[in-house]
Design a protein around this motif. Structure first.
Motif, PDB file in Angstrom:
ATOM      1  N   ALA A 163       0.609 -19.315 -33.171  1.00 50.12           N
ATOM      2  CA  ALA A 163       1.925 -19.368 -32.515  1.00 50.12           C
ATOM      3  C   ALA A 163       2.104 -18.276 -31.471  1.00 50.12           C
ATOM      4  O   ALA A 163       2.662 -18.528 -30.391  1.00 50.12           O
ATOM      5  CB  ALA A 163       3.035 -19.292 -33.559  1.00 50.12           C
ATOM      6  N   ALA A 164       1.647 -17.059 -31.760  1.00 50.74           N
ATOM      7  CA  ALA A 164       1.827 -15.965 -30.796  1.00 50.74           C
ATOM      8  C   ALA A 164       1.066 -16.249 -29.506  1.00 50.74           C
ATOM      9  O   ALA A 164       1.580 -16.035 -28.397  1.00 50.74           O
ATOM     10  CB  ALA A 164       1.378 -14.648 -31.410  1.00 50.74           C
ATOM     11  N   ASP A 165      -0.161 -16.739 -29.643  1.00 47.96           N
ATOM     12  CA  ASP A 165      -0.957 -17.050 -28.455  1.00 47.96           C
ATOM     13  C   ASP A 165      -0.342 -18.199 -27.665  1.00 47.96           C
ATOM     14  O   ASP A 165      -0.339 -18.180 -26.427  1.00 47.96           O
ATOM     15  CB  ASP A 165      -2.391 -17.406 -28.856  1.00 47.96           C
ATOM     16  CG  ASP A 165      -3.176 -16.203 -29.359  1.00 47.96           C
ATOM     17  OD1 ASP A 165      -2.763 -15.072 -29.059  1.00 47.96           O
ATOM     18  OD2 ASP A 165      -4.177 -16.403 -30.056  1.00 47.96           O
ATOM     19  N   GLN A 178       2.679 -16.909 -25.748  1.00 52.57           N
ATOM     20  CA  GLN A 178       2.264 -16.111 -24.586  1.00 52.57           C
ATOM     21  C   GLN A 178       1.736 -17.019 -23.481  1.00 52.57           C
ATOM     22  O   GLN A 178       2.058 -16.825 -22.285  1.00 52.57           O
ATOM     23  CB  GLN A 178       1.194 -15.108 -25.007  1.00 52.57           C
ATOM     24  CG  GLN A 178       0.774 -14.146 -23.901  1.00 52.57           C
ATOM     25  CD  GLN A 178      -0.236 -13.121 -24.400  1.00 52.57           C
ATOM     26  OE1 GLN A 178      -0.651 -13.139 -25.549  1.00 52.57           O
ATOM     27  NE2 GLN A 178      -0.628 -12.214 -23.521  1.00 52.57           N
ATOM     28  N   TRP A 179       0.947 -18.002 -23.841  1.00 51.24           N
ATOM     29  CA  TRP A 179       0.425 -18.960 -22.857  1.00 51.24           C
ATOM     30  C   TRP A 179       1.572 -19.742 -22.222  1.00 51.24           C
ATOM     31  O   TRP A 179       1.599 -19.953 -21.001  1.00 51.24           O
ATOM     32  CB  TRP A 179      -0.550 -19.900 -23.564  1.00 51.24           C
ATOM     33  CG  TRP A 179      -0.773 -21.209 -22.871  1.00 51.24           C
ATOM     34  CD1 TRP A 179      -1.562 -21.452 -21.790  1.00 51.24           C
ATOM     35  CD2 TRP A 179      -0.178 -22.465 -23.230  1.00 51.24           C
ATOM     36  NE1 TRP A 179      -1.499 -22.783 -21.444  1.00 51.24           N
ATOM     37  CE2 TRP A 179      -0.663 -23.426 -22.313  1.00 51.24           C
ATOM     38  CE3 TRP A 179       0.704 -22.876 -24.221  1.00 51.24           C
ATOM     39  CZ2 TRP A 179      -0.283 -24.762 -22.380  1.00 51.24           C
ATOM     40  CZ3 TRP A 179       1.076 -24.194 -24.292  1.00 51.24           C
ATOM     41  CH2 TRP A 179       0.582 -25.131 -23.376  1.00 51.24           C
ATOM     42  N   CYS A 180       2.528 -20.150 -23.063  1.00 48.94           N
ATOM     43  CA  CYS A 180       3.686 -20.904 -22.574  1.00 48.94           C
ATOM     44  C   CYS A 180       4.440 -20.091 -21.513  1.00 48.94           C
ATOM     45  O   CYS A 180       4.795 -20.620 -20.441  1.00 48.94           O
ATOM     46  CB  CYS A 180       4.605 -21.248 -23.739  1.00 48.94           C
ATOM     47  SG  CYS A 180       6.158 -22.046 -23.281  1.00 48.94           S
ATOM     48  N   ALA A 181       4.655 -18.819 -21.805  1.00 43.79           N
ATOM     49  CA  ALA A 181       5.419 -17.977 -20.880  1.00 43.79           C
ATOM     50  C   ALA A 181       4.696 -17.774 -19.555  1.00 43.79           C
ATOM     51  O   ALA A 181       5.337 -17.458 -18.534  1.00 43.79           O
ATOM     52  CB  ALA A 181       5.704 -16.624 -21.533  1.00 43.79           C
ATOM     53  N   GLY A 203      -8.487 -18.329 -33.145  1.00 46.20           N
ATOM     54  CA  GLY A 203      -8.350 -18.032 -31.717  1.00 46.20           C
ATOM     55  C   GLY A 203      -8.141 -19.300 -30.917  1.00 46.20           C
ATOM     56  O   GLY A 203      -9.083 -19.867 -30.377  1.00 46.20           O
ATOM     57  N   ILE A 204      -6.891 -19.750 -30.817  1.00 44.13           N
ATOM     58  CA  ILE A 204      -6.627 -20.991 -30.108  1.00 44.13           C
ATOM     59  C   ILE A 204      -7.068 -20.879 -28.650  1.00 44.13           C
ATOM     60  O   ILE A 204      -6.806 -19.890 -27.983  1.00 44.13           O
ATOM     61  CB  ILE A 204      -5.115 -21.346 -30.188  1.00 44.13           C
ATOM     62  CG1 ILE A 204      -4.831 -22.704 -29.543  1.00 44.13           C
ATOM     63  CG2 ILE A 204      -4.249 -20.267 -29.592  1.00 44.13           C
ATOM     64  CD1 ILE A 204      -5.368 -23.853 -30.310  1.00 44.13           C
ATOM     65  N   ASP A 205      -7.745 -21.883 -28.188  1.00 42.89           N
ATOM     66  CA  ASP A 205      -8.172 -21.936 -26.789  1.00 42.89           C
ATOM     67  C   ASP A 205      -7.051 -22.612 -25.995  1.00 42.89           C
ATOM     68  O   ASP A 205      -6.916 -23.835 -26.005  1.00 42.89           O
ATOM     69  CB  ASP A 205      -9.474 -22.723 -26.673  1.00 42.89           C
ATOM     70  CG  ASP A 205     -10.011 -22.744 -25.248  1.00 42.89           C
ATOM     71  OD1 ASP A 205      -9.343 -22.200 -24.343  1.00 42.89           O
ATOM     72  OD2 ASP A 205     -11.100 -23.319 -25.046  1.00 42.89           O
ATOM     73  N   ARG A 265       7.987 -17.763 -29.751  1.00 40.01           N
ATOM     74  CA  ARG A 265       7.708 -16.341 -29.986  1.00 40.01           C
ATOM     75  C   ARG A 265       8.529 -15.812 -31.157  1.00 40.01           C
ATOM     76  O   ARG A 265       8.042 -15.018 -31.970  1.00 40.01           O
ATOM     77  CB  ARG A 265       8.020 -15.537 -28.719  1.00 40.01           C
ATOM     78  CG  ARG A 265       7.642 -14.056 -28.835  1.00 40.01           C
ATOM     79  CD  ARG A 265       7.971 -13.261 -27.578  1.00 40.01           C
ATOM     80  NE  ARG A 265       9.404 -13.120 -27.373  1.00 40.01           N
ATOM     81  CZ  ARG A 265      10.094 -13.709 -26.412  1.00 40.01           C
ATOM     82  NH1 ARG A 265       9.503 -14.530 -25.543  1.00 40.01           N
ATOM     83  NH2 ARG A 265      11.408 -13.533 -26.294  1.00 40.01           N
ATOM     84  N   ARG A 266       9.784 -16.247 -31.273  1.00 38.37           N
ATOM     85  CA  ARG A 266      10.663 -15.720 -32.313  1.00 38.37           C
ATOM     86  C   ARG A 266      10.536 -16.454 -33.648  1.00 38.37           C
ATOM     87  O   ARG A 266      11.085 -15.989 -34.654  1.00 38.37           O
ATOM     88  CB  ARG A 266      12.122 -15.795 -31.838  1.00 38.37           C
ATOM     89  CG  ARG A 266      12.451 -14.846 -30.689  1.00 38.37           C
ATOM     90  CD  ARG A 266      13.954 -14.745 -30.467  1.00 38.37           C
ATOM     91  NE  ARG A 266      14.528 -16.008 -30.038  1.00 38.37           N
ATOM     92  CZ  ARG A 266      14.786 -16.329 -28.754  1.00 38.37           C
ATOM     93  NH1 ARG A 266      14.502 -15.465 -27.787  1.00 38.37           N
ATOM     94  NH2 ARG A 266      15.329 -17.491 -28.446  1.00 38.37           N
ATOM     95  N   TRP A 267       9.863 -17.587 -33.647  1.00 34.29           N
ATOM     96  CA  TRP A 267       9.714 -18.348 -34.897  1.00 34.29           C
ATOM     97  C   TRP A 267       9.123 -17.445 -35.984  1.00 34.29           C
ATOM     98  O   TRP A 267       8.162 -16.707 -35.752  1.00 34.29           O
ATOM     99  CB  TRP A 267       8.814 -19.563 -34.642  1.00 34.29           C
ATOM    100  CG  TRP A 267       8.469 -20.351 -35.879  1.00 34.29           C
ATOM    101  CD1 TRP A 267       9.297 -20.674 -36.908  1.00 34.29           C
ATOM    102  CD2 TRP A 267       7.188 -20.903 -36.187  1.00 34.29           C
ATOM    103  NE1 TRP A 267       8.614 -21.399 -37.855  1.00 34.29           N
ATOM    104  CE2 TRP A 267       7.321 -21.559 -37.439  1.00 34.29           C
ATOM    105  CE3 TRP A 267       5.957 -20.926 -35.537  1.00 34.29           C
ATOM    106  CZ2 TRP A 267       6.248 -22.214 -38.048  1.00 34.29           C
ATOM    107  CZ3 TRP A 267       4.890 -21.588 -36.138  1.00 34.29           C
ATOM    108  CH2 TRP A 267       5.044 -22.228 -37.382  1.00 34.29           C
ATOM    109  N   ASP A 268       9.656 -17.530 -37.194  1.00 39.90           N
ATOM    110  CA  ASP A 268       9.242 -16.643 -38.288  1.00 39.90           C
ATOM    111  C   ASP A 268       7.973 -17.114 -39.000  1.00 39.90           C
ATOM    112  O   ASP A 268       7.583 -16.549 -40.024  1.00 39.90           O
ATOM    113  CB  ASP A 268      10.377 -16.461 -39.293  1.00 39.90           C
ATOM    114  CG  ASP A 268      10.756 -17.772 -40.000  1.00 39.90           C
ATOM    115  OD1 ASP A 268      10.104 -18.811 -39.764  1.00 39.90           O
ATOM    116  OD2 ASP A 268      11.720 -17.742 -40.794  1.00 39.90           O
ATOM    117  N   ARG A 269       7.321 -18.140 -38.488  1.00 39.89           N
ATOM    118  CA  ARG A 269       6.052 -18.668 -39.016  1.00 39.89           C
ATOM    119  C   ARG A 269       6.215 -19.272 -40.414  1.00 39.89           C
ATOM    120  O   ARG A 269       5.259 -19.337 -41.193  1.00 39.89           O
ATOM    121  CB  ARG A 269       4.951 -17.602 -39.073  1.00 39.89           C
ATOM    122  CG  ARG A 269       4.822 -16.715 -37.838  1.00 39.89           C
ATOM    123  CD  ARG A 269       4.431 -17.493 -36.580  1.00 39.89           C
ATOM    124  NE  ARG A 269       4.056 -16.599 -35.506  1.00 39.89           N
ATOM    125  CZ  ARG A 269       4.838 -16.289 -34.475  1.00 39.89           C
ATOM    126  NH1 ARG A 269       6.049 -16.837 -34.376  1.00 39.89           N
ATOM    127  NH2 ARG A 269       4.427 -15.475 -33.531  1.00 39.89           N
TER     128      ARG A 269
END
Length: 807
Positions: free
Chosen positions: A580-582, A585-588, A661-663, A613-617
């Motif tokens: 989710a974090a990656d 960041q890619w989305c932004a 490591g999502i591509d 980014r804010r989603w609590d997973r």
């Protein structure tokens, strides 16, 4: 305390003792394994109901216990049970028409006609009657058969009194709700046993036709067939799975074992669980969940040991490729000698139409089959045909295995039951006991396909399907390619207990429907045959997340039942932790904050980036961003090979942490995000909406939020919801967490047990127990098990019912 004194205690408990009587319809006696009745006439039982409609059934022997169980199940689930009995009698077309699709509770048949052709063929061939006559342990015990007889009598007695008072709209006034026989009970058990074998190929068995002309080319290569078999077997029961973990006493606060069982089963239909306690004073005392139509506890606990099951990766069938006589395609050759196929001609009555007659063809190996799933045709030509071997077609022993569990006093007793009756067709067993032992075993009934046999006897098709999917296709023209026997097996052609992957007394043992390899990641299991499952291959996200969680729990130690409860409902989404974090960041960083959707239009996705980014997973009711990520991830991974998603590939030396490591340059990722944003906006669902607002079930017109997440998110508390954006999002649950139990022990004789039946005891919308436990599940609350007598007597909702036959 004697049985009579125990009943006297119930009578003076200060609550009304209701007596319910009913005459037994004559049909109940027909087809029973044993037609005699105990001395003194009719069967009877005492049923004590506590909170949430949970019955505690007390009887003096197995027939009477079966009677009470049949009565109580009918009271809660008569429509679902009756539907199942229509199925195993082969009468769906008669009542519902031939073309309708049955639910998949008892087979994979796609139409009622196909289902009827199969089950009526089983009935008319006398298959189940023959199995009932096999002496134990290869056949069912006297206790198991008495339980079946009693269940049928109890079901019929309830129906005789209540037929005209049925309130469930699913079968109110229906002519197909009829008395049953003990043979119907045994046939229902047979259907569950072959669910992963013959039951998975019903359409292919009932559609067989000897070739009159050469069939068209299928265009399926061995490689394509292998891929099809792998897909089919990996989703052999897409609506069934499970998690379970047992902890050794060295990891717990008091040195006693702990068990958390979390089976994932359908929320509707005949594979629902039903909760009860069964007691024969001095003989057995057990509580847990039973699959509907079962006389025994399927997953449960007694005073000393608890167990659960997970759907296993073993392949409970294989194919034999037949070489046919060029002059007659219904004759096959074994070592050059001809053997004629046996015809099984079946006629099915059809609603508003003429009866339909079809012929099935059977061989020494089993039925001829012309397809194994829609994607794997097995054409019957002038020279070749395929027969399906299902060793569970001679296995009517599951009830005895369950009875052995119910009476066990340790994990060693669980193991002895597995070895003695060998009755589990398609599940693993995980157990823990009061003394602090943990146990895992993949003790299921599998065809005895050794890797050596597969290497020596596989056809070209089998050379492709066995390594990839575990589906053996053997040369049926050679007697030397027979499956053989193990000395410790109760029937020929299956593996004996000595060959089963088993792990005892590890700090934890866990399974989430991958193979036995990582039952404990610190001591992987190896050395078993490919038909059991794979070794050193990529695990599911759910398995990886589960191992992370339970290994950390074991290392932390001092565990209690409350820790199991927190693990069950933590609702962590391991996929979110991985990517989710990656993705945010890619989305932004997307140029102009836009992505191109499937329709070629540019979509402004910038509002999705901070939500991700804010989603609590997690996938709790109040998780904002969970729905957005779920819909995005489903689209991003649909049909995409893992190699295209991850930067770090799978490494067998690091199986829990790889791949990772999502591509973000993977094909389709941008399109998936654009399509998700478009989809949610079209449904008027806010990108940051709380999950519970759009993942719910509706019961009697009221929404009940449901936490949990789908398989692709890796959530322990698995939920497979049904997407209906026009109605608000995920508006129903097709399958997922079902009968959940967290069990431990203290210094008293009473187990410390907490349970949840997520969809509640009854599927009747007019029952008070239609959604009461569903609301508990929604709120993260549990039922405290009332196992001991003092706890049952203290129930504020205690209701005692005496049920019996009127002879």
């Amino acid at each position: 305390m004697t049985f009579r004194n125990r009943l006297r205690l119930f009578a003076v408990s200060g609550l009304a003792l209701f007596t319910v009587s009913a005459s037994l319809p004559p049909a109940a006696a027909s087809g029973a394994p044993e037609a005699r009745h105990p001395k003194g006439g009719g069967l009877s039982a005492t049923i004590r109901y506590t909170e949430y409609g949970i019955p505690h059934i007390v009887a003096k022997d197995y027939a009477n216990l079966g009677f009470g169980t049949g009565w109580a199940q009918a009271a809660d689930q008569v429509c679902t049970l009756a539907d199942g009995f229509v199925t195993v009698r082969g009468e769906r077309s008669k009542f519902f028409g031939p073309d309708a699709a049955p639910d998949f509770s008892l087979s994979s048949a796609t139409t009622n006609l196909s289902s009827d052709l199969f089950f009526r063929g089983v009935r008319e061939s006398g298959t189940v009657e023959r199995l009932l006559k096999v002496p134990a342990p290869a056949g069912p015990s006297r206790e198991a058969k008495e339980s079946m007889r009693g269940f049928a009598a109890g079901y019929n007695a309830w129906l005789a009194q209540n037929r005209h008072r049925i309130t469930d709209p699913a079968c109110r006034g229906a002519s197909w709700v009829r008395p049953i026989t003990a043979l119907d009970m045994a046939a229902h058990g047979f259907a569950l046993s072959v669910l992963g074998g013959q039951g998975r190929a019903v359409d292919g068995i009932t559609a067989t036709r000897p070739p009159t002309v050469a069939p068209p080319a299928t265009g399926v290569t061995p490689e394509e067939a292998a891929a099809a078999a792998e897909r089919l077997l990996s989703t052999q029961n897409a609506d069934m799975g499970s998690n379970a973990v047992a902890f050794r006493g060295s990891t717990t606060a008091n040195g006693r074992g702990l068990l958390l069982g979390n089976p994932h089963y359908p929320w509707d239909g005949g594979r629902r669980f039903w909760q009860s306690q069964q007691t024969i004073p001095g003989e057995l005392n057990v509580a847990g969940g039973s699959l509907l139509g079962s006389t025994t506890i399927s997953i449960g606990h007694n005073a000393d040991v608890a167990w659960s099951h997970t759907v296993a990766t073993g392949v409970p069938l294989n194919l034999h490729q037949l070489t046919l006589d060029p002059a007659d395609p219904t004759v096959y050759l074994v070592d050059g000698k001809p053997e004629r196929m046996t015809q099984r001609t079946v006629t099915v009555p059809v609603k508003d139409g003429a009866p339909v007659t079809r012929t099935q063809w059977w061989t020494r190996y089993g039925p001829v089959v012309t397809a194994f799933g829609a994607a794997l045709p097995l054409p019957w030509t002038a020279t070749t045909a395929y027969a399906l071997n299902d060793p569970n077609a001679t296995n009517l022993r599951a009830a005895d295995t369950a009875l052995g569990f119910s009476k066990a006093r340790s994990t060693a007793g669980i193991e002895r039951s597995l070895h003695r009756s060998q009755g589990l067709p398609w599940v693993n067993t995980i157990a823990a006991d009061r003394s602090g032992n943990s146990f895992f075993s993949q003790a299921q009934v599998l065809p005895r396909i050794t890797d050596e046999l597969a290497a020596r006897c596989s056809t070209p098709l089998g050379q492709a399907t066995y390594p990839s999917a575990g589906l053996a296709v053997l040369d049926g023209s050679k007697a030397s390619c027979a499956l053989g026997s193990d000395r410790d097996a109760v029937q020929p052609g299956i593996f004996g207990p000595g060959r089963m992957p088993t792990l005892k007394n590890a700090p934890y043992v866990e399974n989430s429907n991958d193979s036995a390899w990582l039952a404990n990641a610190d001591g992987p299991l190896t050395g078993y045959e490919r038909v059991f499952g794979t070794v050193a291959t990529q695990r599911s996200i759910r398995t990886r997340g589960a191992i992370e969680d339970v290994a950390a729990m074991a290392e932390r130690g001092r565990l209690r039942v409350g820790d199991l409860q927190r693990q069950q409902l933590a609702n962590r989404a391991p996929t979110g932790d991985l990517v989710a974090a990656d993705v945010a960041q890619w989305c932004a960083a997307l140029p102009g904050g836009t992505a191109v959707g499937s329709d070629g239009a540019a979509v402004d996705v910038s509002a999705a980036c901070p939500v991700l980014r804010r989603w609590d997973r997690s996938v709790d009711h109040d998780s904002r961003g969970a729905l957005l990520f779920d819909r995005f991830w489903r689209k991003a991974t649909a049909g995409v090979p893992a190699a295209e998603l991850w930067k770090v590939p799978f490494d067998a030396a690091d199986p829990v942490r790889t791949p990772r490591g999502i591509d973000t340059a993977a094909p389709g990722l941008s399109r998936a995000l654009a399509d998700t944003v478009t989809e949610l906006r079209a449904a008027r669902i806010a990108l940051d909406a709380p999950l519970g607002k759009h993942q719910f079930v509706v019961r009697n017109g009221k929404r009940i939020p449901v936490g949990g997440g789908t398989e692709s998110l890796g959530v322990w508390n698995k939920i497979e919801p049904v997407w209906n954006p026009a109605a608000g999002g995920y508006t129903e649950v097709s399958a997922g967490s079902s009968y959940i139990q967290a069990v431990g022990w203290d210094d008293s004789r009473c187990p410390v047990a907490r349970t949840l039946l997520t969809y509640s005891q009854s599927s009747n919308p007019n029952s008070p127990h239609y959604s009461d436990q569903t609301r508990l599940f929604s709120d993260g609350r549990w039922v405290t098990s009332r196992f001991c007598e003092k706890d049952i007597a203290r129930s504020p909702q205690l209701r005692v019912v005496r049920v019996h036959e009127r002879r």
